[in-house]
Design a protein around this motif. Structure first.
Motif, mmCIF file in Angstrom:
data_model
loop_
_atom_site.group_PDB
_atom_site.id
_atom_site.type_symbol
_atom_site.label_atom_id
_atom_site.label_comp_id
_atom_site.label_asym_id
_atom_site.label_seq_id
_atom_site.Cartn_x
_atom_site.Cartn_y
_atom_site.Cartn_z
ATOM 1 N N LEU A 68 2.864 11.233 -19.000
ATOM 2 C CA LEU A 68 3.086 11.924 -20.268
ATOM 3 C C LEU A 68 4.431 11.550 -20.879
ATOM 4 C CD1 LEU A 68 1.747 15.476 -19.382
ATOM 5 C CD2 LEU A 68 0.626 13.699 -20.729
ATOM 6 N N ARG A 69 5.401 11.267 -20.013
ATOM 7 C CA ARG A 69 6.715 10.876 -20.491
ATOM 8 C C ARG A 69 6.859 9.361 -20.473
ATOM 9 N NH1 ARG A 69 10.582 15.161 -17.172
ATOM 10 N NH2 ARG A 69 10.103 17.000 -18.428
ATOM 11 N N ARG A 70 7.672 8.845 -21.390
ATOM 12 C CA ARG A 70 7.896 7.404 -21.460
ATOM 13 C C ARG A 70 8.564 6.918 -20.180
ATOM 14 N NH1 ARG A 70 11.199 4.282 -26.294
ATOM 15 N NH2 ARG A 70 10.803 2.149 -25.560
ATOM 16 N N GLN A 71 8.029 5.851 -19.592
ATOM 17 C CA GLN A 71 8.569 5.310 -18.357
ATOM 18 C C GLN A 71 8.611 3.791 -18.431
ATOM 19 O OE1 GLN A 71 6.610 6.732 -14.826
ATOM 20 N NE2 GLN A 71 6.708 8.880 -15.444
ATOM 21 N N LEU A 72 9.508 3.231 -17.650
ATOM 22 C CA LEU A 72 9.665 1.782 -17.593
ATOM 23 C C LEU A 72 8.372 1.114 -17.135
ATOM 24 C CD1 LEU A 72 11.675 -0.650 -17.670
ATOM 25 C CD2 LEU A 72 12.117 -0.192 -15.244
ATOM 26 N N GLY A 73 7.950 0.094 -17.882
ATOM 27 C CA GLY A 73 6.810 -0.710 -17.474
ATOM 28 C C GLY A 73 5.459 -0.073 -17.708
ATOM 29 N N MET A 74 5.362 0.892 -18.629
ATOM 30 C CA MET A 74 4.083 1.569 -18.851
ATOM 31 C C MET A 74 3.482 1.266 -20.221
ATOM 32 S SD MET A 74 3.728 2.961 -15.937
ATOM 33 C CE MET A 74 2.223 3.901 -16.217
ATOM 34 N N GLY A 75 4.028 0.292 -20.942
ATOM 35 C CA GLY A 75 3.494 -0.068 -22.243
ATOM 36 C C GLY A 75 2.292 -1.000 -22.136
ATOM 37 N N PRO A 76 1.647 -1.301 -23.260
ATOM 38 C CA PRO A 76 0.436 -2.133 -23.237
ATOM 39 C C PRO A 76 0.668 -3.550 -22.738
ATOM 40 C CG PRO A 76 1.159 -1.698 -25.507
ATOM 41 C CD PRO A 76 1.946 -0.803 -24.623
ATOM 42 N N VAL A 77 1.818 -4.146 -23.055
ATOM 43 C CA VAL A 77 2.089 -5.513 -22.580
ATOM 44 C C VAL A 77 2.248 -5.511 -21.062
ATOM 45 C CG1 VAL A 77 3.701 -7.441 -22.645
ATOM 46 C CG2 VAL A 77 3.134 -6.224 -24.757
ATOM 47 N N ALA A 78 3.001 -4.532 -20.548
ATOM 48 C CA ALA A 78 3.178 -4.430 -19.096
ATOM 49 C C ALA A 78 1.848 -4.182 -18.408
ATOM 50 C CB ALA A 78 4.163 -3.302 -18.770
ATOM 51 N N ALA A 79 1.017 -3.318 -18.998
ATOM 52 C CA ALA A 79 -0.291 -3.030 -18.404
ATOM 53 C C ALA A 79 -1.162 -4.277 -18.353
ATOM 54 C CB ALA A 79 -0.991 -1.917 -19.188
ATOM 55 N N SER A 80 -1.115 -5.084 -19.411
ATOM 56 C CA SER A 80 -1.918 -6.307 -19.443
ATOM 57 C C SER A 80 -1.435 -7.318 -18.403
ATOM 58 C CB SER A 80 -1.854 -6.927 -20.842
ATOM 59 O OG SER A 80 -2.544 -8.149 -20.889
ATOM 60 N N LEU A 81 -0.122 -7.535 -18.338
ATOM 61 C CA LEU A 81 0.423 -8.486 -17.364
ATOM 62 C C LEU A 81 0.180 -8.006 -15.935
ATOM 63 C CD1 LEU A 81 3.834 -9.346 -19.079
ATOM 64 C CD2 LEU A 81 1.838 -10.837 -18.870
ATOM 65 N N LYS A 111 7.083 20.029 -15.631
ATOM 66 C CA LYS A 111 6.705 18.850 -16.396
ATOM 67 C C LYS A 111 5.860 19.310 -17.582
ATOM 68 C CE LYS A 111 6.641 15.830 -12.313
ATOM 69 N NZ LYS A 111 5.812 14.960 -11.450
ATOM 70 N N PRO A 112 5.761 18.489 -18.624
ATOM 71 C CA PRO A 112 4.992 18.905 -19.795
ATOM 72 C C PRO A 112 3.531 19.242 -19.501
ATOM 73 C CG PRO A 112 6.354 17.008 -20.322
ATOM 74 C CD PRO A 112 6.464 17.208 -18.842
ATOM 75 N N ALA A 113 2.972 18.698 -18.422
ATOM 76 C CA ALA A 113 1.567 18.962 -18.101
ATOM 77 C C ALA A 113 1.351 20.338 -17.476
ATOM 78 C CB ALA A 113 1.020 17.889 -17.163
ATOM 79 N N ARG A 114 2.425 21.078 -17.187
ATOM 80 C CA ARG A 114 2.263 22.426 -16.651
ATOM 81 C C ARG A 114 1.723 23.327 -17.755
ATOM 82 N NH1 ARG A 114 2.842 19.081 -12.978
ATOM 83 N NH2 ARG A 114 4.598 19.199 -11.523
ATOM 84 N N ASN A 115 0.677 24.069 -17.451
ATOM 85 C CA ASN A 115 -0.007 24.876 -18.455
ATOM 86 C C ASN A 115 0.671 26.244 -18.566
ATOM 87 O OD1 ASN A 115 -1.795 26.270 -20.094
ATOM 88 N ND2 ASN A 115 -3.611 25.323 -19.182
ATOM 89 N N VAL A 116 1.755 26.286 -19.349
ATOM 90 C CA VAL A 116 2.533 27.514 -19.488
ATOM 91 C C VAL A 116 1.712 28.588 -20.192
ATOM 92 C CG1 VAL A 116 4.610 28.526 -20.510
ATOM 93 C CG2 VAL A 116 4.713 26.265 -19.445
ATOM 94 N N ILE A 135 7.368 31.465 -9.694
ATOM 95 C CA ILE A 135 7.478 30.037 -9.993
ATOM 96 C C ILE A 135 8.786 29.556 -9.388
ATOM 97 C CG2 ILE A 135 7.740 28.300 -11.800
ATOM 98 C CD1 ILE A 135 6.154 30.194 -13.657
ATOM 99 N N ALA A 136 8.752 28.480 -8.609
ATOM 100 C CA ALA A 136 9.959 27.956 -7.973
ATOM 101 C C ALA A 136 10.022 26.449 -8.162
ATOM 102 C CB ALA A 136 9.983 28.302 -6.485
ATOM 103 N N GLY A 137 11.058 25.979 -8.825
ATOM 104 C CA GLY A 137 11.219 24.552 -9.046
ATOM 105 C C GLY A 137 12.211 24.287 -10.160
ATOM 106 N N ARG A 138 12.680 23.069 -10.217
ATOM 107 C CA ARG A 138 13.724 22.706 -11.177
ATOM 108 C C ARG A 138 13.157 22.537 -12.583
ATOM 109 N NH1 ARG A 138 16.879 17.827 -8.970
ATOM 110 N NH2 ARG A 138 14.803 16.909 -9.171
#
Length: 334
Positions: free
Chosen positions: A109-122, A184-189, A208-211
Motif C-alpha cells: 500500500l505504501r511506496r517502496q523501492l523496486g515496486m514500480g512497473p519497470v521493476a516488476a517487468s524486469l 499500517k493503512p490496511a488496518r480496518n480502523v 491494541i498494542a503496537g507502534r
C-alpha cells in the motif's frame, strides 16, 4: 562473509530483527525435515530513522554482498531489499546454484523501492531463469504475481513453529481481545471503532498494542514497539487475537498466535483458511461488528481444534519445504 556455510541450504536475511522469528521458524522447519541449513550472514538494511543517505548506503552494501554470499547450493532470500527488481539483481551472482526469493507483499500500500512497473517487468523476466525461483505464502500473493506477468511462483506454507500448549485456559467472559503489530493503512480502523464497544459489552477487554496506532474509541491503545518477549506474553494471555485487515497477503501475527495456542479471528482469506482450516469459526465473511463478536465467542472453546490445525499445518509445512528443496532425482516425501 564466509563461503564455507553449514549446509546445502542457507538463509539470506537483510532484516535480522524484523524477520528474526520468521528466520528461526524456517530453520526449525528445515531441521525437523532433515534439511541442513544455516544463515548466510546478510548485511542488515534495518536503519529506521536514519537519513536517506544512510538508508541508500545500507541498500548499496546489501547489493554488494550478493557477490560475496558464496557460490553453489540453494540460497533463500527472506526479504527482497529491492522489491520486485530483486530477481534481476541475483542473476549474475549465483549461477552455480539456486536462489529462491520470498515475496511477502507483491503490491504494498505504501511506496517502496523496486515496486514500480519497470521493476516488476524486469524482475518477472529474471525470475524465469532456470536457477531462480520466487516464493509466495498465499494464493492471493501468487495470483498478484501472475497478474503482473510472473510465471509460476512457488506457493509454500509460511514457516510455523510447533504449537506450544497454553499454561492455562483464558476465561472467555473476562479475557483480552488483542490487536497487535505496527499500524499500517490496511488496518480496518472503521471496523475496530464499531467493534470495541460491543466487545466491552460482551465482557472482553479490547486492547491494541503496537507502534504507530492512533487513538481508537472503545479500545485501550498501547502505542509503542513490543519486544519479542512482550509480544508473546500479550498474545499468550489473550482470549483471542484479531486480524482486522482490509488488505493483506499473509499474517505473521496470525501464525504466531497459532504457535502460542491462541484463537484467531479474522476475515475469510485464503491464507487464514489454510492456516486454521476452512471451517474455522473465527473466519468472518464481512465487516459486521456483531459477526466478529460472535466469532470471538465461537473460538473460545476450540482449543483442541486449534491444536489439531496447528499440528497439521506444521506437518504440511515440513513436507512442502522438504519437497521443494530436495535435490533433483530424490523422490518427494509422503
Amino acid at each position: 562473509m564466509s563461503a564455507h556455510l553449514p549446509g546445502p541450504v542457507w538463509l539470506y536475511n537483510p532484516l535480522p530483527e524484523a524477520l528474526k522469528h520468521y528466520e528461526g521458524a524456517l530453520l526449525d522447519v528445515l531441521s525437523a525435515a532433515g534439511v541442513p541449513a544455516g544463515s548466510a550472514g546478510a548485511p542488515s538494511i534495518e536503519v529506521s530513522g536514519a537519513s536517506k543517505w544512510q538508508r541508500a548506503r545500507a541498500a548499496a552494501a546489501e547489493l554488494a554482498a550478493h557477490r560475496r554470499a558464496g557460490r553453489g547450493g540453494h540460497l533463500i532470500v527472506l526479504w527482497p531489499t529491492y522489491g520486485l527488481l530483486e530477481p534481476a539483481l541475483w542473476l549474475p551472482s549465483w549461477r552455480a546454484g539456486r536462489v529462491s526469493i520470498v515475496i511477502h507483499d507483491p503490491s504494498p500500500l505504501r511506496r517502496q523501492l523496486g515496486m514500480g512497473p519497470v521493476a516488476a517487468s524486469l524482475g518477472g523476466r529474471a525470475a524465469r531463469a532456470s536457477h531462480l525461483r520466487v516464493v509466495a505464502h498465499s494464493e492471493t500473493a501468487a495470483d498478484t504475481l501472475r497478474a503482473n506477468g510472473w510465471a509460476s511462483p512457488e506457493l509454500l506454507p509460511h514457516p510455523l513453529l510447533r504449537a506450544r500448549p497454553r499454561a492455562q485456559p483464558v476465561p472467555a467472559d473476562r479475557g483480552t481481545v488483542l490487536v497487535c503489530g505496527q499500524y499500517k493503512p490496511a488496518r480496518n480502523v472503521e471496523l475496530l471503532v464499531a467493534l470495541g464497544p460491543q466487545l466491552r459489552r460482551a465482557g472482553y477487554r479490547a486492547v491494541i498494542a503496537g507502534r504507530g496506532w492512533p487513538a481508537v474509541p472503545g479500545w485501550e491503545v498501547i502505542d509503542r514497539f513490543l519486544t519479542e518477549i512482550e509480544l508473546d506474553e500479550r498474545m499468550g494471555q489473550s482470549a483471542a487475537v484479531l486480524i482486522p485487515y482490509s488488505h493483506f497477503y499473509q499474517s505473521g501475527i496470525a501464525v504466531r498466535a497459532v504457535e502460542l495456542g491462541v484463537p484467531v479471528v479474522g476475515p475469510e482469506h485464503p491464507f487464514l483458511a489454510e492456516l486454521l482450516g476452512s471451517g474455522w469459526p473465527g473466519l468472518i465473511a464481512g465487516q459486521d461488528a456483531a459477526d466478529w463478536v460472535a466469532g470471538v465467542n465461537a473460538v473460545a472453546g476450540q482449543a483442541d481444534r486449534l491444536a489439531h490445525a496447528a499440528a497439521a499445518g506444521r506437518d504440511r509445512c515440513e513436507r512442502a519445504w522438504a519437497d521443494y528443496l530436495r535435490p533433483a532425482g530424490v523422490p518427494a516425501s509422503t
